[in-house]
Design an enzyme around this catalytic site. Sequence first.
Site, short mmCIF file in Angstrom:
data_model
loop_
_atom_site.label_atom_id
_atom_site.label_comp_id
_atom_site.label_asym_id
_atom_site.label_seq_id
_atom_site.Cartn_x
_atom_site.Cartn_y
_atom_site.Cartn_z
N HIS A 255 -3.98 0.15 -2.43
CA HIS A 255 -2.89 0.93 -1.82
C HIS A 255 -1.72 0.06 -1.38
O HIS A 255 -1.89 -1.09 -0.96
CB HIS A 255 -3.43 1.73 -0.63
CG HIS A 255 -4.03 0.88 0.46
ND1 HIS A 255 -3.28 0.27 1.42
CD2 HIS A 255 -5.32 0.55 0.71
CE1 HIS A 255 -4.07 -0.39 2.25
NE2 HIS A 255 -5.31 -0.24 1.83
N ASP A 256 -0.53 0.60 -1.56
CA ASP A 256 0.73 -0.01 -1.10
C ASP A 256 1.09 -1.30 -1.83
O ASP A 256 1.93 -2.05 -1.36
CB ASP A 256 0.69 -0.27 0.42
CG ASP A 256 0.40 1.00 1.20
OD1 ASP A 256 1.25 1.91 1.20
OD2 ASP A 256 -0.70 1.09 1.80
N GLY B 252 -4.87 -4.33 -0.65
CA GLY B 252 -3.71 -3.53 -0.24
C GLY B 252 -2.50 -4.38 0.12
O GLY B 252 -2.62 -5.53 0.55
#
Length: 268
Positions: free
Chosen positions: A126-127, A144
């Site tokens: 994520h991100d 992440g």
Amino acid sequence: MSVHESAEIHQMAVVEGGAVIGPNCKIGAFCVVGPEVTLGEGVELKSHVVVEGWTEIGDGTIIFPFASIGHIPQDLKFGGERTKLEIGKRNRIREHVTMNPGTEGGGGLTKVGDDGLYMMGVHIGHDCIVGNNVVLANNASLGGHCIIEDFVVMGALSGVHQFCRIGRGAMIGGLAAVVADVIPYGTVMGDRATLEGLNLVGLKRRGSEKNEINGLRAAFKLLFTGTGSLRERAGTMQMEYASNALVQDVTDFILEDSSRHITTPKGS
């Protein structure tokens, strides 16, 4: 649901209401496409591909069987907020790849650039922000919030700790565990990665001028030896090699604010 008339969807695929399927897309048997998914022109899902969440996939990208794209982040803080996964054009996403959308705390977006190759079992957390022309070999993983710049190559089973930056044109060796930022054009190796030199092969393949490469090699030696801090030496190199774009990439990278240290040669 919006499906272009030229799209080919296998009768055993599931395309949920709300999905947008662009011209000349091909969706194979046993694929599942969620209601907030947008597929650009010529996207191909081979078979057994699942694309979920608020996910956009750019023109010409091909995804191979058993990839899981756009499912919720592997983050215990995630509370179901609406976040996005954006994948660029002409990528090759191979079997069992996973790519997760962003989180509210990380800006809400995971972004993958154009013309990448993501081999079997790759994970993009994520991100993450991933650039163009990136190659991640089998089972390479990004934690992440990583930033992976253009032309990075990661070897099989390598991993990047969350919040790390990998600079443009860097090469990460197979099985390397990267826990600090890696300078542009660097080559790192080891179970806790150390900087082994410059990715000269990658620079030559992309047509960098010989005089620029020679300047980078000279600057590299001075960056990691001598007195003063690394940031001080980077500032000096930035002025001394003001006309060398490769050196400027490296010094700009070192002088940027980051939550991680710079990966350095062993013993430096």
